[in-house]
Design a protein around this motif. Structure first.
Motif, short mmCIF file in Angstrom:
data_model
loop_
_atom_site.label_atom_id
_atom_site.label_comp_id
_atom_site.label_asym_id
_atom_site.label_seq_id
_atom_site.Cartn_x
_atom_site.Cartn_y
_atom_site.Cartn_z
N THR A 1 0.05 -2.80 -7.14
CA THR A 1 -1.23 -2.08 -7.25
C THR A 1 -2.59 -2.83 -6.74
O THR A 1 -3.29 -2.10 -6.06
CB THR A 1 -1.50 -1.57 -8.63
OG1 THR A 1 -0.24 -1.04 -9.24
CG2 THR A 1 -2.79 -0.76 -9.03
N ALA A 2 -2.61 -4.23 -7.02
CA ALA A 2 -3.83 -4.69 -6.52
C ALA A 2 -3.83 -4.96 -5.04
O ALA A 2 -4.81 -4.90 -4.40
CB ALA A 2 -3.98 -6.23 -7.20
N LEU A 3 -2.62 -5.33 -4.44
CA LEU A 3 -2.62 -5.58 -3.05
C LEU A 3 -3.02 -4.12 -2.24
O LEU A 3 -3.08 -4.25 -1.15
CB LEU A 3 -1.25 -6.01 -2.50
CG LEU A 3 -1.08 -7.52 -2.99
CD1 LEU A 3 0.35 -7.78 -2.65
CD2 LEU A 3 -2.04 -8.65 -2.04
N ARG A 4 -2.57 -3.02 -2.99
CA ARG A 4 -2.75 -1.52 -2.00
C ARG A 4 -4.12 -1.10 -2.46
O ARG A 4 -4.61 -0.20 -1.81
CB ARG A 4 -1.70 -0.74 -2.70
CG ARG A 4 -0.13 -0.98 -2.34
CD ARG A 4 0.71 0.12 -2.77
NE ARG A 4 0.96 -0.25 -4.03
CZ ARG A 4 1.83 0.36 -4.65
NH1 ARG A 4 2.56 1.69 -4.12
NH2 ARG A 4 2.02 0.22 -6.10
N ARG B 1 5.06 -7.76 2.75
CA ARG B 1 5.25 -6.25 2.97
C ARG B 1 3.90 -5.60 2.99
O ARG B 1 3.67 -4.76 3.57
CB ARG B 1 6.37 -5.66 1.93
CG ARG B 1 6.65 -4.28 2.27
CD ARG B 1 7.73 -3.61 1.35
NE ARG B 1 7.99 -2.43 1.76
CZ ARG B 1 9.22 -1.93 2.47
NH1 ARG B 1 10.04 -2.86 2.82
NH2 ARG B 1 9.45 -0.74 2.58
N LEU B 2 3.06 -5.85 1.83
CA LEU B 2 2.00 -5.02 1.56
C LEU B 2 0.76 -5.55 2.26
O LEU B 2 -0.14 -4.79 2.94
CB LEU B 2 1.66 -4.96 0.22
CG LEU B 2 2.59 -4.02 -0.68
CD1 LEU B 2 2.32 -4.48 -2.07
CD2 LEU B 2 2.63 -2.68 -0.11
N ALA B 3 0.43 -6.77 2.51
CA ALA B 3 -0.55 -7.15 2.98
C ALA B 3 -0.35 -7.85 4.58
O ALA B 3 -1.26 -7.82 5.49
CB ALA B 3 -1.04 -8.58 2.26
N VAL B 4 0.75 -8.22 4.98
CA VAL B 4 1.16 -8.52 6.20
C VAL B 4 1.43 -7.37 7.26
O VAL B 4 0.86 -7.00 8.28
CB VAL B 4 1.85 -9.75 6.59
CG1 VAL B 4 1.96 -10.38 7.86
CG2 VAL B 4 1.32 -11.25 5.66
N ALA B 5 2.85 -7.08 6.89
CA ALA B 5 3.50 -6.08 7.44
C ALA B 5 2.73 -4.57 7.47
O ALA B 5 2.90 -3.76 8.21
CB ALA B 5 4.84 -5.88 7.27
N ILE C 1 5.59 1.05 0.16
CA ILE C 1 6.75 0.89 -0.51
C ILE C 1 7.23 2.20 -1.39
O ILE C 1 6.50 3.13 -1.69
CB ILE C 1 6.65 -0.14 -1.64
CG1 ILE C 1 5.34 0.11 -2.72
CG2 ILE C 1 6.24 -1.64 -1.17
CD1 ILE C 1 5.12 -0.81 -3.75
N GLU C 2 8.55 2.78 -1.17
CA GLU C 2 8.97 3.72 -1.76
C GLU C 2 9.10 3.89 -3.32
O GLU C 2 8.75 2.62 -3.90
CB GLU C 2 10.56 4.00 -1.18
CG GLU C 2 10.55 4.08 0.27
CD GLU C 2 10.38 2.76 1.06
OE1 GLU C 2 10.75 1.91 0.29
OE2 GLU C 2 10.12 2.82 2.24
N LEU D 1 10.09 -1.48 -6.06
CA LEU D 1 9.99 -2.30 -7.08
C LEU D 1 11.13 -2.42 -7.99
O LEU D 1 11.78 -3.27 -8.31
CB LEU D 1 8.61 -1.93 -7.79
CG LEU D 1 7.41 -2.09 -6.84
CD1 LEU D 1 6.28 -1.86 -7.96
CD2 LEU D 1 7.23 -3.48 -6.17
N GLU D 2 11.68 -1.22 -8.19
CA GLU D 2 13.23 -1.39 -9.67
C GLU D 2 14.17 -2.26 -8.34
O GLU D 2 14.82 -3.03 -8.88
CB GLU D 2 13.47 -0.02 -9.53
CG GLU D 2 14.63 -0.12 -10.47
CD GLU D 2 15.11 1.33 -11.00
OE1 GLU D 2 16.12 1.57 -11.52
OE2 GLU D 2 14.70 2.49 -10.57
N LYS D 3 14.37 -1.86 -7.24
CA LYS D 3 15.39 -2.46 -6.29
C LYS D 3 15.07 -3.93 -6.13
O LYS D 3 15.88 -4.72 -6.40
CB LYS D 3 15.55 -1.84 -4.93
CG LYS D 3 16.18 -0.55 -4.97
CD LYS D 3 16.38 -0.01 -3.80
CE LYS D 3 16.82 1.38 -3.62
NZ LYS D 3 16.99 1.97 -2.19
#
Length: 199
Positions: A98-101, A171-175, A179-180, A184-186
């Protein structure tokens, strides 16, 4: 006879509301234009203050930005204790993702990381904040999981935190990939299994 300490008057008093306005303006400017194009003039204009109000608090742009970023980065994140490692991990991943998004964080973090490659003072400030956060997560999250018997004795907290936060940051900050709903569960299941198997 006790002496009464008088509060400083005039220019010596730094009004808290002005400091907050400046800090908010710095964060907004960083998100919109980045560190390289940020200027004292633009921050003052956005905060609704004169440049002297900024120079009373910080001597230059770098000092201003680093103090404000350090304050934000080093704030303690409430670390979870749900009673299980998987529960703690799922909650931590939700908080961090949540913070990164967040609209501002998603702009500021990559920009400052790029600046850190060119500016050793920025690099040192960010590394110190990240180390502090990583140690806190490792000691609490991994420490209590080992104490409960959910992770093997000798689990390395630094390696564990790298495994937990590294892929999410990438995944969130570089690429900058979304996220589906079930990601996070997986991810929680995969990391938990990996740490239980390897420690």
């Amino acid at each position: 006879m006790a002496t009464i300490k008088r509060a400083p008057a005039g220019a010596a008093v730094l009004r808290g509301d002005i400091t907050v306005a400046i800090r908010n303006a710095v964060m907004t400017e960083l998100a919109e234009v980045g560190y390289g194009r940020l200027s004292i003039e633009a921050v003052a204009r956005r905060a609704g203050v004169g440049k002297t109000a900024i120079y009373r608090r910080w001597s230059n742009k770098l000092e201003m930005v680093m103090e404000i970023i350090s304050d934000v980065a080093e704030r303690k994140v409430p670390l979870p204790d749900t009673g299980s490692f998987s529960g703690d991990l799922a909650l931590l991943l939700m908080i961090v993702s949540t913070a990164l998004r967040h609209r501002m964080a998603s702009q500021i973090i990559p920009d400052l990381m790029a600046e850190a490659a060119r500016n050793p003072q920025i690099s040192e400030t960010l590394q110190r904040a990240l180390r502090t956060h990583q140690q806190a997560v490792g000691e609490k999250l991994i420490g209590q999981a080992v104490a409960r018997g959910e992770l093997p004795d000798g689990t390395d907290p630094d390696v564990a935190v790298d495994m937990i936060l590294g892929p999410l940051y990438w995944r969130l900050a570089v690429a900058r990939q979304p996220i589906e709903d079930d990601y996070l569960e997986k991810f929680t299941i995969a990391v938990t299994a990996a740490l239980k198997a390897t420690g």
